[in-house]
Write a protein that holds these residues in place. Structure first.
Motif, short mmCIF file in Angstrom:
data_model
loop_
_atom_site.label_atom_id
_atom_site.label_comp_id
_atom_site.label_asym_id
_atom_site.label_seq_id
_atom_site.Cartn_x
_atom_site.Cartn_y
_atom_site.Cartn_z
N LYS A 86 -6.47 4.72 4.23
CA LYS A 86 -6.21 5.70 3.26
C LYS A 86 -6.66 7.12 3.45
CE LYS A 86 -6.63 6.24 -1.74
NZ LYS A 86 -7.09 5.69 -2.88
N GLU A 87 -5.89 8.04 3.43
CA GLU A 87 -6.16 9.50 3.54
C GLU A 87 -6.21 9.87 5.11
OE1 GLU A 87 -9.21 10.66 1.04
OE2 GLU A 87 -8.08 9.86 -1.01
N SER A 109 -0.73 1.55 2.56
CA SER A 109 -1.98 2.04 3.10
C SER A 109 -2.70 3.35 2.59
CB SER A 109 -2.07 2.23 4.64
OG SER A 109 -1.27 3.06 4.90
N GLY A 110 -1.74 4.16 1.92
CA GLY A 110 -2.42 5.55 1.56
C GLY A 110 -2.60 6.53 2.50
N CYS A 112 -1.34 9.48 5.33
CA CYS A 112 -0.47 10.51 5.32
C CYS A 112 0.27 10.39 6.67
CB CYS A 112 -1.12 11.70 5.36
SG CYS A 112 -0.14 13.39 5.40
N LEU A 329 -4.98 18.51 5.77
CA LEU A 329 -3.77 18.60 5.01
C LEU A 329 -3.19 20.13 4.51
CD1 LEU A 329 -4.51 15.74 2.53
CD2 LEU A 329 -2.76 15.85 4.42
N GLN A 345 3.41 9.71 2.03
CA GLN A 345 1.77 10.29 1.50
C GLN A 345 1.49 10.30 0.26
OE1 GLN A 345 2.03 14.92 1.48
NE2 GLN A 345 -0.32 14.98 1.55
N ASN A 346 0.18 9.84 0.01
CA ASN A 346 -0.41 9.38 -1.11
C ASN A 346 0.55 8.21 -1.74
OD1 ASN A 346 -2.22 11.47 -1.33
ND2 ASN A 346 -0.76 13.02 -2.08
N HIS A 347 0.57 7.15 -1.10
CA HIS A 347 1.21 5.83 -1.34
C HIS A 347 2.77 6.16 -1.82
CE1 HIS A 347 -2.53 3.59 -1.31
NE2 HIS A 347 -3.07 4.52 -1.89
N ARG A 348 3.47 6.92 -1.39
CA ARG A 348 4.68 7.45 -1.71
C ARG A 348 5.61 7.67 -0.41
NH1 ARG A 348 5.29 11.96 -4.03
NH2 ARG A 348 7.50 11.49 -4.83
N VAL A 350 8.21 10.02 0.96
CA VAL A 350 8.52 11.31 0.44
C VAL A 350 9.73 12.16 1.22
CG1 VAL A 350 5.95 11.88 -0.28
CG2 VAL A 350 6.69 12.34 1.87
#
Length: 363
Positions: A86-87, A109-110, A112, A329, A345-348, A350
């Motif tokens: 994550k991140e 996973s979260g 980027c 970022l 990014q951020n579980h999305r 995009v």
């Protein structure tokens, strides 16, 4: 920033995410680079080369992955999903349109995830990180095509350049972008008869300034494709639709009409391929025969020339890696081209083009 460089695990993928010269630049800018032991050997770089450049060598993949920024060449494979955090920033080729499982895992996973192939300079509409590998893949398409046309490799025994008194081989290239242009350069260079098909008339006009009468330039439509593909000794798929799956331009029914022992090399295979009968293969087992035609579908073609490809890739990626290392970022806010490279990014999910492929994941 701590930057990890894992060893590539895709079949016979010998490229490495950062070269020693790139490591030196990052080290001189105050960053710590952790390279998995043996990651550069296939490209001609030893652990000692990386140490001299300022890197720290780690013995396990998880120690290279456990960093704020991970720089790779090819997409993570299933056994690497557990390392994605994550991140974390992940910078590599992804080609998500052809891989739903990877897309779902990146979302979960979260991380980027920034894809080399969708980094785009907005005003120029150019893909600076895809171009160097497209150049190599286009040139290799003819090199490999010539090899598999050899009778011992399952081909019909045609020499692309021909000889006095015997016609040269016929190379048909679907797509006149970077891959198609470079394939044509190589094919013309060996003396083949070359045809390029494209739907962009302006691009065809530009190609005429490059090749003159040495290449036959044709507007691409279904009837034209059918007419030329039937007679091709070597068919090269060079179709790119940014972020999306490549369209199927050659149906199985048309492959059936091709000359027995002719060869198809589809450079678009990592985006799904533009030939219905073509599926991904590997450097270990690069070809198979379907409908009497030799199919080559290796999705990481430049991995065959890792010394050249690693340096060519780093020449283009290093400025972006350095921005990510320096700014994190915030680099996405200051660099529009890099921002367009973000796929997850951020579980999305995009990226607009990948969202169109997987609309149910775009929420």
């Amino acid at each position: 920033m701590e930057i990890g460089v894992p060893k590539e695990t895709k079949d016979q993928e010998f490229r490495v995410g950062l070269s020693p010269s790139s490591v030196r630049v990052l080290y001189e800018n105050g960053h710590a680079v952790f390279v998995e032991s043996g990651a550069g050997v296939g490209a001609g770089f030893t652990d000692e080369d990386f140490i001299l450049a300022g890197a720290k060598i780690v013995s396990q993949a998880k120690d290279a992955w456990n960093r704020e920024l991970v720089v790779k060449v090819k997409e993570p494979l299933k056994h690497e999903y557990e390392f994605i955090q994550k991140e974390q920033l992940l910078f590599t080729y992804l080609h998500l349109a052809a891989d739903r499982t990877l897309t779902e895992n990146l979302i979960d996973s979260g991380v980027c995830a920034i894809a080399y192939e969708t980094v785009e300079i907005p005003d120029k509409k150019t893909l600076p990180l895809l171009t160097p590998m497209s150049i190599i893949a286009g040139r290799l398409a003819v090199q490999f095509g010539a090899r598999f046309l050899e009778r011992q490799q399952g081909g019909r025994g045609v020499l692309l350049g021909g000889v006095p008194g015997v016609r040269p081989g016929k190379v048909v290239i679907l797509g006149g972008g970077v891959v198609g242009t470079e394939a044509a350069r190589m094919a013309v260079g060996v003396g083949a008869h070359v045809q390029i098909l494209d739907v962009n008339v302006e691009r065809l006009a530009y190609l005429e300034t490059l090749f003159g009468s040495r290449v036959e330039l044709l507007y691409s439509n279904s009837l034209q494709i059918e007419a030329v593909v039937r007679e091709a000794d070597l068919l090269i798929g060079a179709v790119l639709v940014l972020g999306r799956r490549a369209p199927i331009l050659v149906a199985r029914s048309l492959v059936k009409q091709m000359l027995p022992g002719s060869v198809i090399v589809d450079v678009a295979v990592d985006q799904g391929g533009c030939v219905e009968t073509l599926r991904p293969t590997s450097h270990t087992n690069p070809t198979y025969i379907d409908e009497g035609v030799v199919h080559y579908g290796v999705p990481n073609m430049p991995g065959a020339v890792p010394w050249t490809a690693t340096q060519a890739l780093n020449n283009s990626t290093l400025p972006y890696v350095l921005k990510l290392a320096n700014q994190g970022l915030k680099a996405l806010e200051s660099d529009p081209a890099l921002a367009r490279g973000v796929n997850v990014q951020n579980h999305r999910l995009v990226h607009p083009a990948v969202q169109e492929v997987f609309p149910d994941l775009a929420h």
